[in-house]
Enzyme design. Structure first.
Site, PDB file in Angstrom:
ATOM      1  N   HIS A   1     -79.165  12.020  37.109  1.00 25.39           N
ATOM      2  CA  HIS A   1     -78.237  10.884  37.238  1.00 25.39           C
ATOM      3  C   HIS A   1     -77.383  10.980  38.501  1.00 25.39           C
ATOM      4  O   HIS A   1     -76.269  11.524  38.450  1.00 25.39           O
ATOM      5  CB  HIS A   1     -77.298  10.855  36.029  1.00 25.39           C
TER       6      HIS A   1
ATOM      7  N   CYS B   1     -83.237   7.834  34.745  1.00 25.16           N
ATOM      8  CA  CYS B   1     -83.381   8.258  33.351  1.00 25.16           C
ATOM      9  C   CYS B   1     -84.154   7.186  32.555  1.00 25.16           C
ATOM     10  O   CYS B   1     -85.323   6.966  32.819  1.00 25.16           O
ATOM     11  CB  CYS B   1     -82.012   8.566  32.770  1.00 25.16           C
TER      12      CYS B   1
ATOM     13  N   GLU C   1     -75.668   8.693  39.808  1.00 25.13           N
ATOM     14  CA  GLU C   1     -74.431   7.910  39.630  1.00 25.13           C
ATOM     15  C   GLU C   1     -73.352   8.704  38.905  1.00 25.13           C
ATOM     16  O   GLU C   1     -72.189   8.323  38.907  1.00 25.13           O
ATOM     17  CB  GLU C   1     -74.748   6.595  38.889  1.00 25.13           C
TER      18      GLU C   1
END
Lengths: 229, 85
Positions: free
Chosen positions: A195, A86, A197
């Site tokens: 994302h 991002c 994560e």
């Protein structure tokens, strides 16, 4: 494998990145402040999402001049694995470590939603555990993820097989060639708007991003002939 | 002292989502003649020098390094004399 999570003023996915490593891999992970000048000893460098320097001027435009970014360039040259997510992707673009630039989403809206991605290649450290063409659910959350590069650069990306992820189904932000993530020619730097994560456990809604972390750990082990992390 | 006035706009051949939205709004407001709307940035930078040549060279480097992303943006600037504060 030692992991560094870079922290800029305005980063807000640094804790998510740290937790993803800690809980998915259990390998050593440290926060590294943007003023640090060395990343020696780190094998994986995560450039997290957020709004570094308030996104002033352009997303990532000021963060790219932070002292730690010179250390990132040195680490890239020695072959360390670098993942920018991002705002981290935007910083890697601004720094020239990856080609192209970001524009505002065509809808002009900040989009925060689960997103299906298609894996374009699995011969990379970050994607070895996926199948080519596999579709994975990894959330996006951005206002400026509309990836742009000119025709010549796009041809080069295709020729060098540098497109790693594309959006499956409707392209959420208008990016060129449905690009969600790309890599450098050497394959050790990946930038992506989604994302991973935030997608390391079904408890979070998806574990579609988890194998990016387990893949890179395995790649590190293979490179170093290690059996543990 | 000199003041640099810097304009940064999205390149002509790159879609400008904000410009497109504003153009649509202008059309809805009854201005069908409004076309090619481009949204950009305007910056003023006071420079501690009176040497125009030197100032122009430095502002160009500022634009290339930071103020514009030349992958998607064009820039232009002018220098004006300012009265000492």
């Amino acid at each position: 494998m030692r992991t560094a999570v870079l922290v800029f003023p305005g980063s807000n996915c640094d804790v998510d990145c740290y937790k993803a490593i800690e809980q998915t891999l259990g390998t050593p992970v440290e926060y590294v402040w943007h003023q640090e000048t060395s990343l020696d000893g780190f094998d994986l460098i995560l450039v997290p999402g957020g709004f570094s320097y308030g996104d002033y001027l352009r997303c990532g435009a000021i963060a790219r001049f932070a002292p730690v970014m010179d250390a990132v360039k040195v680490a890239v040259e020695r072959g360390a694995f670098v993942l920018g997510v991002c705002n981290g992707f935007q910083i890697l673009l601004e720094s020239g470590l990856l080609p192209g630039a970001m524009r505002k989403n065509t809808s002009l809206k900040f989009i925060c939603q689960p997103q299906m991605l298609r894996v374009a290649r699995n011969d990379l450290a970050f994607t070895a555990e996926y199948a080519v063409g596999e579709e994975i659910n990894v959330p996006i959350a951005h206002g400026e993820g509309n990836y742009y590069c000119d025709e010549a650069t796009l041809e080069e990306l295709k020729a060098n097989n540098q497109i790693v992820f594309t959006y499956a189904g409707t392209n959420p932000n208008g990016s060129v060639a449905d690009i969600a993530g790309i890599t450098n020619k050497q394959g050790n730097v990946v930038g992506m708007m989604p994302h991973p994560e935030r997608a390391v456990s079904e408890l979070l809604g998806s574990d579609g991003g988890k194998r990016m972390f387990t893949s890179v750990l395995n790649a590190w082990r293979e490179r170093n002939g290690a059996v543990i992390g | 002292m000199l003041k640099a006035i810097v304009y940064v706009t999205i390149k002509e051949n790159v879609l400008d989502p904000q410009g497109s939205a504003v153009q649509g709004a202008l059309h809805k407001l009854g201005f069908p003649e409004a076309n090619h709307v481009r949204i950009g940035k305007y910056m003023e930078i006071t420079l501690d020098t009176n040497n125009e040549q030197e100032a122009a060279a430095k502002v160009q480097v500022m634009c290339e390094k930071l103020l514009a992303n030349t992958v998607v943006e064009d820039y232009r600037f002018e220098l004006v004399q300012t009265v000492e504060a």
